[in-house]
Design an enzyme around this catalytic site. Structure first.
Site, PDB file in Angstrom:
ATOM      1  N   SER A 197       0.828  -1.204   0.000  1.00  0.00           N
ATOM      2  CA  SER A 197       0.000   0.000   0.000  1.00  0.00           C
ATOM      3  C   SER A 197       0.868   1.263   0.000  1.00  0.00           C
ATOM      4  O   SER A 197       1.675   1.439  -0.903  1.00  0.00           O
ATOM      5  CB  SER A 197      -0.949  -0.091   1.196  1.00  0.00           C
ATOM      6  N   ASP A 351     -10.111  -3.394  -5.346  1.00  0.00           N
ATOM      7  CA  ASP A 351      -9.220  -2.422  -4.714  1.00  0.00           C
ATOM      8  C   ASP A 351      -9.181  -1.177  -5.590  1.00  0.00           C
ATOM      9  O   ASP A 351      -8.939  -1.277  -6.800  1.00  0.00           O
ATOM     10  CB  ASP A 351      -7.810  -3.042  -4.598  1.00  0.00           C
ATOM     11  N   HIS A 381      -8.136  -4.781  -0.805  1.00  0.00           N
ATOM     12  CA  HIS A 381      -7.007  -4.041  -0.262  1.00  0.00           C
ATOM     13  C   HIS A 381      -6.686  -4.455   1.179  1.00  0.00           C
ATOM     14  O   HIS A 381      -7.580  -4.601   1.996  1.00  0.00           O
ATOM     15  CB  HIS A 381      -7.292  -2.531  -0.298  1.00  0.00           C
TER      16      HIS A 381
END
Ligand SMILES: *[C@@H]1O[C@H](CO)[C@@H](O)[C@H](O)[C@H]1NC(C)=O
Length: 407
Positions: A197, A351, A381
């Site tokens: 991320s 995501d 995610h």
């Protein structure tokens, strides 16, 4: 029907309405995900109310900032650096930045591999000590018989870009020194970088920048980007449209943390939400994030590309960071991409960040970089930091296998 039953029914209906998020059929363990979402949604709703009554409650309790609230709650999940039978774990500092180091205990005649890990959390949250990062680093050290350096960095809202980038860059530079590597028994030819991320964003950014640093002689062998955030230009990609209300990272939160990376002034966030934050002068950058030409057919299906949209120049003047390649690695030109190491990219179908990951894969391949792309069809995610979910273990396993074979 007794009064209690009616009450229960009403509470039930209210809860169902409040938490209900239609999930696709191929999502495993949907109720767990709904539960996760409920917690996040509650915090964000409470914060929104507090913010409106800041003078009354917010300031009084000192938790008037959403990120501070989340950070406070997450800090309960930090674990101390505890060695176990297989790995020595310690906290130390590299270049004045706190890092957590994992060294396998088993005897090794040869030099070990090294993995430099950068945690996620939207540049605002998280820590190397967070329990799921601690578990992941232990497993990595064990499985690869590698020294793992899991770095921290200063976080928003207290610190903004480029502090996060610079902390990570300085730690990596400190580590990539002959003497330091020797001290840890690490093979300079087998060092990799990884992050998830926002950590994937920082991993991609420092990997691009460190290549041109004349002081750094040691090269990274691989980079591994787990559902990375890579661009700030287009907030209307197909994956953002499709997943704008998906649990864990809805569009609103994604835009919130992106803007928070640059400033606490919420005018940038407002402009990003309606995709009117890039000034006309920067229009040429859109070719680097053009999903119409960079996404495979499958991900474009049903979407219409209407081209770039623009906003006032003032935002870019005040917060130039959001157009900086060190914040948005997808804005690098092909010459830069060409020199990057072997790359592994994980993207998830559900995501908002999916399409920027895929566009990076396309651009790297076009520039001649070898890339392994692992697209998780039933992924969402954050999976790698959710050991509570079966899918988290599956994807972690694939990621570690790839590292094991390629690092
Ligand atoms: C994006 O790609 C499409 C299709 O290749 C092209 O027609 C369009 O001009 C491009 N737009 C930008 C801003 O690069």
């Amino acid at each position: 029907m007794g009064r209690k039953t009616v009450l229960l029914l009403l509470v039930g209906i209210f809860m169902a309405y409040y938490v209900y998020t239609p999930l696709p059929d191929n999502i495993e363990e949907p109720w767990k995900l709904t539960g996760f979402n409920l917690i996040l949604k509650t915090i964000s709703d409470i914060e929104e109310k507090w913010r409106r009554n800041r003078a009354l409650v917010g300031e009084l309790l000192g938790i008037n900032h959403f990120m501070n609230t989340l950070m406070f709650l997450m800090s309960f999940q930090d674990v101390p650096p505890t060695s176990d039978e297989t790995v020595t774990v310690m906290d130390t500092t590299f270049s004045n930045v706190p890092v957590r180091v994992y060294i396998p205990k088993r005897k090794s005649e040869a030099l070990r591999r090294g993995l430099f890990y950068i945690h996620g959390g939207g540049w605002c949250l998280g820590s190397a000590a967070y329990y799921s990062y601690d578990i992941l680093s232990r497993r990595t050290a064990n499985r690869l018989d590698a020294v793992v350096i899991s770095t921290n960095y200063r976080l928003a809202p207290k610190y903004h870009f480029p502090n996060q980038f610079e902390d990570v860059y300085n730690v990596l530079k400190w580590f990539l020194c002959q003497d330091i590597l020797k001290g840890y028994g690490v093979d300079p030819k087998r060092i990799g970088i990884s992050g998830d991320s926002a950590g994937g964003n920082l991993a991609a950014a420092v990997t691009q920048q460190i290549i041109d640093d004349p002081d750094v002689k040691i090269k990274l062998k691989i980079q591994s980007l787990i559902y990375p955030a890579l661009q700030t230009l287009d907030m209307d990609l197909p994956s953002i449209r499709e997943n704008s209300h998906f649990p864990v990272l809805p569009k609103s939160l994604m835009v919130r943390v992106w803007s928070e990376y640059f400033t606490t002034d919420r005018s940038l966030e407002k402009a990003m939400l309606i995709n009117q934050h890039v000034p006309v002068e920067s229009s040429y950058l859109f070719r680097f994030v053009n999903w119409s030409s960079l996404l495979p057919e499958k991900f474009k299906k049903g979407h219409f590309y209407s081209g770039p949209t623009h906003g006032p120049s003032e935002l870019a003047r005040k917060y130039s960071g959001f157009l900086d390649v060190r914040a948005a690695p997808l804005l690098a030109d092909d010459n830069k991409l060409h020199s990057l190491p072997l790359t592994y990219v994980i993207t998830c179908q559900y995501d908002v960040l999916r399409d920027e990951g895929i566009m990076y894969v396309t651009r790297l391949r076009n520039a001649g970089v070898r890339v392994t792309h692992n697209h998780i069809e039933d992924g969402f995610h954050g999976i790698i930091t959710f050991p509570e979910f079966k899918i988290g273990h599956r994807v972690e396993n694939q990621y570690l296998s790839w590292l094991s074979e390629n690092l």
